[in-house]
Write a protein that holds these residues in place. Structure first.
Motif, PDB file in Angstrom:
ATOM      1  N   GLU A  10       0.946  -1.057  -0.068  1.00 12.22           N
ATOM      2  CA  GLU A  10      -0.080  -0.133   0.120  1.00 12.22           C
ATOM      3  C   GLU A  10       0.977   1.188  -0.002  1.00 12.22           C
TER       4      GLU A  10
ATOM      5  N   MET B 123       1.236  -8.397   3.535  1.00  8.06           N
ATOM      6  CA  MET B 123       1.271  -7.017   3.150  1.00  8.06           C
ATOM      7  C   MET B 123       2.736  -6.416   3.803  1.00  8.06           C
TER       8      MET B 123
ATOM      9  N   TYR C 141      -9.617  -8.535   0.555  1.00 10.58           N
ATOM     10  CA  TYR C 141      -8.420  -8.950   0.168  1.00 10.58           C
ATOM     11  C   TYR C 141      -8.212  -8.916  -1.503  1.00 10.58           C
TER      12      TYR C 141
ATOM     13  N   ARG D 202      -9.879  -6.988  -3.336  1.00  8.13           N
ATOM     14  CA  ARG D 202      -9.927  -5.681  -3.941  1.00  8.13           C
ATOM     15  C   ARG D 202      -8.607  -5.193  -4.178  1.00  8.13           C
ATOM     16  N   LEU D 203      -7.625  -5.443  -2.962  1.00  7.97           N
ATOM     17  CA  LEU D 203      -6.307  -4.951  -2.857  1.00  7.97           C
ATOM     18  C   LEU D 203      -5.325  -5.642  -3.642  1.00  7.97           C
TER      19      LEU D 203
END
Length: 484
Positions: free
Chosen positions: A34, A142, A355, A357-358
């Motif tokens: 991110e 992540m 999950y 979507r990211l």
């Protein structure tokens, strides 16, 4: 076959399946990132290749100098992997594998605590599965600090409870080790120190059992020694390079966000004459995060407030808003207690959708009825089917939250009037921890990645309160529990 593996084929099979699933996700999607990853990576490079930051925080250079704004714990971990394995992609994969391994260990702790509180292998497995399939499965993969922070924090609050319920005395090495883990958690998340209040009560009670570590005061001192040493050293070092006794200046961006949301709802929370108030009236049009960035930047460029002064001013304006506009801030707290909190309760489908979507840019499950209708019109039968399948899970999540909130209050009242069993006391404490942690963050800023650190407490307490409902199910079979 030792005592922990004997007769627990189902548990170990579940853990192995979970490990394989996490590894498959990593193989398919790789380490995920991110926006914040860029600053962690840059900080890690500074640690490895620069020396000036050790004596100069860089307050005169920009509004948010990296090495005092960002907590240094996760960059240190990244720098460790990068320094040993090089800066190629493999060091990031190994870092994620490390996060996954830590998370799997914590899943075992969650299961063990749930077993001690709930007295049922099936419910303990359900609690562990709920932890394992919530949003934490995403953040394990992540490149952010949240997975490691969650693993550290859960370890620190669960181990004393497990020892207390299983009547296993606390040893000095264990207490010192937990203190070291909690100290490092404070380096990973700069706001983590106040959450020691969720560790110490159980720690005190645990230290009274058997007194292997000596009087409880000594035991607590052993736990706190690494925490005090770490926080003290960091604060002294920051004073030497900035002139101020601070850990980080993260308040620059965090404290203003609830005020921006409140202003967006029509509340005049920027009703003072500070530079923040002046800039808020100038900058806020959409009440979105980019405008927060502009305000922070203007405090530095126009008003010449460095990061330390800016962070202090943000804190003052935040607490002023609570004094002058308490209901606006309460409204903000309630609004932050939303699906990012509630749908963590045994709703793996929506968490898998988040999950996806990211990881891919597309949701698996439509968020609401209008989006489901759009999917229906587009002929996306899979999305519509998943939306229908998610409905009972969402209802169940809201139901468990209601059971937790209302049932916890009832259990607390009964515990005050009578002498409850230690499992009930543990459930009350888990309930208090969950709401204390969650509401304190909702009062400032809440996002889903903050939830894995406390979700198991809420899950176990909710399942404890819902046991009569599970007992009524025709397929439920009680299992004998032995604490070994």
């Amino acid at each position: 076959m030792n005592a922990w593996t004997a007769g627990r084929r189902m548990e170990w099979s579940g853990l192995a399946t979970l490990a394989v699933a996490k590894l498959v996700l990593l193989a398919v999607f790789g380490p995920l990132t991110e926006f914040d990853w860029g600053s962690y990576s840059d900080f890690a490079d500074i640690i490895l290749h620069q020396r000036a930051w050790l004596s100069d925080a860089g307050l005169s250079g920009n509004a948010t100098p990296m090495t005092i704004f960002r907590s240094m714990g996760y960059p240190l971990v990244v720098a460790g992997f990068r320094g040993v394995f090089g800066d190629g992609p493999s060091h990031l994969v190994l870092l994620v594998l490390f996060q996954i391994a830590a998370s799997l260990g914590v899943t075992v702790l969650v299961w063990r605590l749930a077993l001690a509180v709930l007295g049922s292998r099936r419910l303990a497995l359900l609690a562990a599965a709920g932890h394992a399939t919530a949003i934490g499965v995403l953040y394990d993969q992540m490149l952010l600090s949240d997975s490691l922070y969650s693993s550290l924090f859960i370890t620190c609050w669960s181990v004393p409870l497990i020892g207390l319920l299983e009547r296993r005395p606390a040893g000095r090495a264990m207490l010192a080790g937990l203190g070291g883990l909690f100290a490092f958690s404070c380096l990973i998340r700069g706001t983590g120190l106040p959450f020691v209040v969720f560790v110490l009560p159980a720690m005190v009670a645990w230290a009274r059992i058997g007194r292997r570590a000596g009087p409880w005061v000594v035991a607590v001192a052993i736990f706190l020694a690494p925490v005090v040493a770490t926080i003290g050293t960091l604060t002294v070092w920051n004073h030497a390079r900035s002139g101020s006794w601070v850990m980080t200046t993260g308040a620059q961006f965090v404290m203003i966000q609830p005020l921006v949301k409140a202003a967006g709802r029509g509340h005049d929370v920027f009703d003072g004459d500070t530079p923040i108030d002046v800039l808020a009236h100038e900058r806020l049009k959409t009440y979105q995060y980019p405008e927060v960035v502009e305000i922070v930047g203007d405090l530095f460029s126009r008003y010449h407030l460095d990061a330390v002064a800016s962070a202090e001013l943000h804190k003052q304006v935040y607490f002023r808003a609570w004094r002058r506009h308490p209901w606006a801030m309460v409204e903000n707290t309630v609004n932050n207690f939303n699906n990012s909190v509630i749908l963590q309760f045994l709703d793996p489908l929506d968490n898998a959708s988040f999950y996806a979507r990211l990881a891919t840019g597309h949701r698996l499950v439509p968020a609401d009825i209008p989006h489901a209708m759009e999917a229906f019109k587009d002929g996306d039968a899979v999305a519509v089917a998943l939306f229908v399948a998610a409905i009972p899970l969402r209802i169940g999540a809201y139901g468990l939250m209601a059971v937790l909130a209302l049932g916890g209050l009832g259990l607390l009242g009964r515990s005050v009037r009578t002498r409850p069993a230690r499992e009930a006391v543990a459930a009350v404490w888990l309930w208090a921890m969950f709401f204390g942690y969650t509401l304190s963050l909702c009062a400032i800023h809440m996002v889903g990645r903050f939830m894995p650190a406390i979700l198991p407490a809420g899950l176990i307490a909710a399942l404890f309160l819902a046991r009569p409902l599970f007992a009524a199910l025709p397929f439920r079979r009680r299992c004998t529990v032995s604490h070994v």
